[in-house]
Design a protein around this motif. Structure first.
Motif: not given
Length: 103
Positions: A42-64
């Protein structure tokens, strides 16, 4: 290729997340074990968003991942973005760029 997933949470996210948190964390750790999710939090205190870092071949993996996430399925995520991230520095950079050697 690296991708950044950004979640923007609803105003009542902190009050509602308890019912879905274990499922959300399980999904994240499973993606990590497959080598797809490097970091997330999460980002912020209190949390208002989140960031996740992916390593993969396609944005579709993240959307899934998003579509399977109980936070998204139950409306705790107001919006999300998936962006390719051109990493150039660090041991795991997908396209490392080094400075020119002095003449």
């Amino acid at each position: 290729m690296h991708y950044l997933l950004t979640y923007h949470y609803t105003d009542d996210y902190l009050e509602r997340r308890g019912a879905y948190r274990d499922q959300h964390l399980r999904l994240g750790w499973e993606a990590h074990e497959r080598g797809q999710l490097l970091l997330g939090g999460t980002v912020g205190a209190p949390a208002h968003s989140a960031v996740l870092v992916f390593v993969c071949d396609s944005a579709q993996t993240v959307e899934d991942f998003v579509q399977a996430d109980p936070y998204f399925q139950h409306g705790l995520v107001r919006s999300h973005t998936i962006q390719p991230w051109s990493t150039v520095l660090g041991a795991t950079a997908s396209t490392p760029v080094y400075p020119a050697k002095p003449a």
